[in-house]
Design a protein around this motif. Structure first.
Motif, PDB file in Angstrom:
ATOM      1  N   ILE A 185      18.360   2.485 -13.728  1.00 24.17           N
ATOM      2  CA  ILE A 185      19.803   2.701 -13.529  1.00 24.17           C
ATOM      3  C   ILE A 185      20.302   2.046 -12.231  1.00 24.17           C
ATOM      4  CG2 ILE A 185      19.879   4.845 -14.845  1.00 24.17           C
ATOM      5  CD1 ILE A 185      19.997   5.484 -11.348  1.00 24.17           C
ATOM      6  N   SER A 186      21.595   1.766 -12.224  1.00 25.10           N
ATOM      7  CA  SER A 186      22.199   1.314 -10.973  1.00 25.10           C
ATOM      8  C   SER A 186      23.464   2.115 -10.718  1.00 25.10           C
ATOM      9  CB  SER A 186      22.523  -0.182 -11.033  1.00 25.10           C
ATOM     10  OG  SER A 186      23.493  -0.436 -12.025  1.00 25.10           O
ATOM     11  N   VAL A 187      23.774   2.284  -9.454  1.00 25.32           N
ATOM     12  CA  VAL A 187      25.076   2.821  -9.021  1.00 25.32           C
ATOM     13  C   VAL A 187      25.504   1.924  -7.867  1.00 25.32           C
ATOM     14  CG1 VAL A 187      24.603   5.218  -9.724  1.00 25.32           C
ATOM     15  CG2 VAL A 187      24.049   4.488  -7.396  1.00 25.32           C
ATOM     16  N   PRO A 188      26.752   2.010  -7.418  1.00 28.44           N
ATOM     17  CA  PRO A 188      27.123   1.185  -6.271  1.00 28.44           C
ATOM     18  C   PRO A 188      26.097   1.395  -5.142  1.00 28.44           C
ATOM     19  CG  PRO A 188      29.069   2.231  -7.200  1.00 28.44           C
ATOM     20  CD  PRO A 188      27.882   2.801  -7.928  1.00 28.44           C
ATOM     21  N   PRO A 189      25.553   0.294  -4.568  1.00 32.23           N
ATOM     22  CA  PRO A 189      24.416   0.411  -3.651  1.00 32.23           C
ATOM     23  C   PRO A 189      24.591   1.436  -2.536  1.00 32.23           C
ATOM     24  CG  PRO A 189      24.845  -1.887  -4.117  1.00 32.23           C
ATOM     25  CD  PRO A 189      25.920  -1.115  -4.806  1.00 32.23           C
ATOM     26  N   GLU A 190      25.812   1.558  -2.011  1.00 30.21           N
ATOM     27  CA  GLU A 190      25.996   2.488  -0.888  1.00 30.21           C
ATOM     28  C   GLU A 190      25.839   3.944  -1.329  1.00 30.21           C
ATOM     29  OE1 GLU A 190      28.244   0.546  -2.207  1.00 30.21           O
ATOM     30  OE2 GLU A 190      30.068   1.666  -2.670  1.00 30.21           O
ATOM     31  N   LEU A 216      25.233  11.477 -15.786  1.00 29.82           N
ATOM     32  CA  LEU A 216      25.404  11.463 -14.325  1.00 29.82           C
ATOM     33  C   LEU A 216      25.683  10.047 -13.823  1.00 29.82           C
ATOM     34  CD1 LEU A 216      22.612  13.829 -12.950  1.00 29.82           C
ATOM     35  CD2 LEU A 216      25.045  13.965 -12.440  1.00 29.82           C
ATOM     36  N   VAL A 217      24.898   9.098 -14.322  1.00 31.78           N
ATOM     37  CA  VAL A 217      25.066   7.707 -13.893  1.00 31.78           C
ATOM     38  C   VAL A 217      26.481   7.219 -14.222  1.00 31.78           C
ATOM     39  CG1 VAL A 217      24.339   5.336 -14.429  1.00 31.78           C
ATOM     40  CG2 VAL A 217      22.628   7.091 -14.051  1.00 31.78           C
ATOM     41  N   THR A 218      26.949   7.579 -15.395  1.00 36.73           N
ATOM     42  CA  THR A 218      28.306   7.156 -15.801  1.00 36.73           C
ATOM     43  C   THR A 218      29.350   7.790 -14.883  1.00 36.73           C
ATOM     44  OG1 THR A 218      27.462   6.995 -18.047  1.00 36.73           O
ATOM     45  CG2 THR A 218      29.844   6.941 -17.805  1.00 36.73           C
ATOM     46  N   GLU A 219      29.154   9.075 -14.554  1.00 37.95           N
ATOM     47  CA  GLU A 219      30.073   9.743 -13.604  1.00 37.95           C
ATOM     48  C   GLU A 219      30.103   9.016 -12.266  1.00 37.95           C
ATOM     49  OE1 GLU A 219      29.186  13.902 -12.671  1.00 37.95           O
ATOM     50  OE2 GLU A 219      29.077  14.223 -14.838  1.00 37.95           O
ATOM     51  N   TRP A 220      28.956   8.486 -11.857  1.00 40.12           N
ATOM     52  CA  TRP A 220      28.869   7.798 -10.556  1.00 40.12           C
ATOM     53  C   TRP A 220      29.240   6.312 -10.680  1.00 40.12           C
ATOM     54  CZ3 TRP A 220      26.389   9.535  -5.727  1.00 40.12           C
ATOM     55  CH2 TRP A 220      26.190  10.928  -5.689  1.00 40.12           C
ATOM     56  N   ALA A 221      29.873   5.923 -11.771  1.00 34.21           N
ATOM     57  CA  ALA A 221      30.327   4.541 -12.017  1.00 34.21           C
ATOM     58  C   ALA A 221      29.173   3.546 -12.046  1.00 34.21           C
ATOM     59  CB  ALA A 221      31.355   4.122 -10.957  1.00 34.21           C
ATOM     60  N   HIS A 268      14.337  -0.916  -6.459  1.00 32.89           N
ATOM     61  CA  HIS A 268      15.081  -1.968  -5.767  1.00 32.89           C
ATOM     62  C   HIS A 268      16.315  -1.413  -5.055  1.00 32.89           C
ATOM     63  CE1 HIS A 268      12.486  -3.967  -8.649  1.00 32.89           C
ATOM     64  NE2 HIS A 268      13.201  -3.520  -9.664  1.00 32.89           N
ATOM     65  N   LEU A 269      16.101  -0.676  -3.990  1.00 33.51           N
ATOM     66  CA  LEU A 269      17.226  -0.037  -3.281  1.00 33.51           C
ATOM     67  C   LEU A 269      18.255  -1.071  -2.828  1.00 33.51           C
ATOM     68  CD1 LEU A 269      18.165   2.794  -2.150  1.00 33.51           C
ATOM     69  CD2 LEU A 269      17.385   1.958   0.057  1.00 33.51           C
ATOM     70  N   GLY A 270      17.770  -2.226  -2.436  1.00 35.17           N
ATOM     71  CA  GLY A 270      18.674  -3.276  -1.958  1.00 35.17           C
ATOM     72  C   GLY A 270      19.670  -3.717  -3.028  1.00 35.17           C
ATOM     73  N   ASP A 271      19.320  -3.538  -4.293  1.00 37.81           N
ATOM     74  CA  ASP A 271      20.221  -3.942  -5.384  1.00 37.81           C
ATOM     75  C   ASP A 271      20.989  -2.741  -5.941  1.00 37.81           C
ATOM     76  OD1 ASP A 271      18.762  -6.297  -5.107  1.00 37.81           O
ATOM     77  OD2 ASP A 271      17.381  -5.724  -6.716  1.00 37.81           O
ATOM     78  N   GLY A 272      20.822  -1.571  -5.342  1.00 36.99           N
ATOM     79  CA  GLY A 272      21.451  -0.375  -5.915  1.00 36.99           C
ATOM     80  C   GLY A 272      20.849  -0.033  -7.268  1.00 36.99           C
ATOM     81  N   ASN A 273      19.583  -0.331  -7.444  1.00 35.98           N
ATOM     82  CA  ASN A 273      18.899  -0.125  -8.738  1.00 35.98           C
ATOM     83  C   ASN A 273      17.554   0.573  -8.513  1.00 35.98           C
ATOM     84  OD1 ASN A 273      17.002  -2.534 -10.746  1.00 35.98           O
ATOM     85  ND2 ASN A 273      17.525  -0.447 -11.271  1.00 35.98           N
ATOM     86  N   VAL A 274      17.393   1.740  -9.135  1.00 37.91           N
ATOM     87  CA  VAL A 274      16.073   2.377  -9.091  1.00 37.91           C
ATOM     88  C   VAL A 274      15.600   2.719 -10.506  1.00 37.91           C
ATOM     89  CG1 VAL A 274      16.220   3.372  -6.765  1.00 37.91           C
ATOM     90  CG2 VAL A 274      17.053   4.697  -8.737  1.00 37.91           C
TER      91      VAL A 274
END
Ligand code: FAD
Length: 481
Positions: free
Chosen positions: A351-356, A419-424, A383-389
């Motif tokens: 999954i990814s969310v906006p990196p910050e 949850l991921v969808t809620e977090w955009a 891959h924290l740097g890509d906002g992807n774990v």
């Protein structure tokens, strides 16, 4: 199941070497890497040239026989596993394994779809070049698979995903015509970028037979660091510090919790904890330099670490003193998927969310899900740097693999994706949709996206013969001839 008369037609076209019907030879290719999906296929067809791929697809279209394109079969989403009813043939690209050309002057390589990623790495290195995309499955994953899944990996932070590496593409479309955009044009504004349409289409729009890929000059030096951190928030702060200080020299930034490191230490006999005391979280950083910056790299890395220690971001750290040590640190990261697989039943998400937002997401989602699904354990790494774990939920002790994934696992994945969808965020950051997330994409994607995906599929593959049941299923498929 597909009958002998049909297999005979493919054998007449491809010869006996191009068609595998022996059940033992087929067996390794009908289940996915994680052992979650089990399909069936009466044969694997293996053309060894673009012309023969085109003829194979034409014949499949004539006979209405679905094809499942397959490279190294390392898909994490059941993307290359054929349907269980045996209604499709596997189309293997593994015999198309030539590097057609590699030019150090032009910094490009033209590869056939079946070239294995590590083979390309070695070939580029022999010419003083490198291909800047790598991942744990590099010894099996093929260029065709990497293109078709728009693979990511551990260097996306600096170099982008496979989309950014592809300069040109050769593909066979569902009616057997060949799309040839292999010429590496810097500028080309003739309408839609069709190669980008095929990249990431997971074999549902056509068969990738070749790709022109960007190469870079080899690095002159690298430093690999492994650091222990009190929390995942400190990992993000360290990432920002490293980016601010080192900019593009920071090539990789991967994280793992203690739990994931423990899994690797238990699974890999040669693995060693690089730090004396345990820490809650770890980050692996790779910084690289060209000739002009190589001499100062060690000094800069040491200074970065000193600042991170002073600011309380890092509790302990080690810098690899040799290439062997650097590789040993990377193998702790690359070994997580295999170690987690061996550890027992789990449901996996990519999954990814906006990196910050990622550190807060990891903490909140882990707490919510562990509370909601008693006995489970959340493990987030990557891959924290890509906002992807990669966000795994391990099953409670004693749960039966297969059974648990099919029952509780489905509810857990739905909760994670909600949850991921809620977090955009995205329910697939890099592995694709395959069959694992097809229904979830249908449930969660916005109507405009779904309608375009279906429209494109319908336009290019009206018979639905390209990788049926993956990514965007058609409402109905034309009946077999
Ligand atoms: P396959 O698994 O054979 O196929 C993948 C998909 O592409 C399927 O839908 C298939 O139908 C299609 N396909 C394959 N070849 C073609 C072709 N020539 N034309 C059209 N369609 C085709 N992925 C990441 O992105 N980042 C990672 O960090 C990462 N790490 C991994 C670590 C491990 C240990 C493993 C096992 C996998 C990892 N993956 C990762 C997933 C996987 O390696 C990638 O998805 C890879 O791109 C798949 O390549 P493949 O050749 O094995 O393709």
């Amino acid at each position: 199941m597909i009958g002998q008369d049909i297999i005979d037609r493919f054998t007449a076209l491809l010869g006996p070497k191009g068609v595998t019907t022996n059940a033992d030879d087929i067996a390794p290719w009908v289940s996915d890497w994680r052992g979650r999906y089990h399909g069936a296929a009466a044969a694997i067809v293996s053309p060894d040239s673009t012309r023969l791929v085109a003829e194979t697809v034409k014949l499949a279209a004539e006979l209405s026989v679905p094809l499942v394109p397959q490279g190294g079969n390392t898909s994490m989403v059941g993307g290359a596993t054929p349907p269980a009813d045996g209604s499709a043939l596997i189309l293997s690209l593994r015999r198309m394994n030539r590097i057609r050309s590699l030019s150090a002057n032009d910094n490009i390589a033209v590869c056939e779809a079946g070239v294995i990623l590590s083979v390309l790495h070695d070939a580029a290195q022999a010419e003083g070049r490198r291909f800047p995309l790598s991942l744990g499955a590099k010894g099996s994953a093929t260029i065709g698979g990497l293109v078709s899944t728009n693979a990511g990996g551990t260097q996306v932070l600096r170099h982008g995903t496979m989309r950014a590496q592809v300069r040109g593409l050769e593909a066979v479309l569902p009616d057997g015509t060949v799309l040839d955009t292999l010429a590496a044009l810097k500028k080309d504004n003739r309408g839609f970028d069709l190669k980008q349409l095929l990249i990431g289409s997971e074999g549902t729009l056509g068969i990738v037979t070749g790709a022109t890929l960007s190469l870079l000059p080899q690095i002159a030096a690298r430093r690999v660091l492994f650091v222990g951190l009190p929390s995942v928030h400190q990992a993000r702060r360290l990432l920002l510090l490293a980016q601010q200080r080192e900019g593009a020299a920071l090539e990789g930034f991967e994280i793992m919790p203690r739990d994931a490191l423990d899994a690797v230490l238990a699974y890999e006999p040669a693995a060693r904890d690089p730090l004396g005391e345990p820490h809650n979280w770890y980050a692996l950083l790779e910084l690289v330099a060209d000739e002009t910056q190589a001499d100062s790299l060690q000094k800069r890395v040491t200074s970065l670490l000193e600042t991170a220690l002073e600011q309380g971001l890092v509790e302990d750290a080690t810098i690899a003193a040799s290439e062997t040590q650097a590789e040993a640190l990377w193998s702790l990261r690359d070994g997580i998927s295999s170690a987690e697989r061996a550890r027992g039943p789990a449901v996996q998400h990519d999954i990814s969310v906006p990196p910050e937002k990622m550190p807060a997401f990891i903490e909140e989602a882990s707490a919510v899900l562990e509370r909601q699904f008693a006995g489970t354990r959340a493990v987030a790494f990557g891959h924290l740097g890509d906002g992807n774990v990669h966000f795994h939920l391990r099953a409670p002790e004693g749960a039966m693999g297969g059974e648990w994934e099919d029952a509780d696992g489905k509810a857990i994945s739905a909760a994670v994706h909600d949850l991921v969808t809620e977090w955009a965020g995205s329910i697939s950051a890099e592995h694709g949709i395959g069959q694992m997330k097809r229904d979830e994409l249908g449930r969660l994607a916005d109507p405009a996206t779904l309608s375009i995906l279906r429209g494109v599929k319908q336009a290019l593959d009206p018979q639905g013969i390209m990788n049926p049941g993956k990514l965007v299923p058609l409402a109905s498929r034309a009946p077999a001839a």
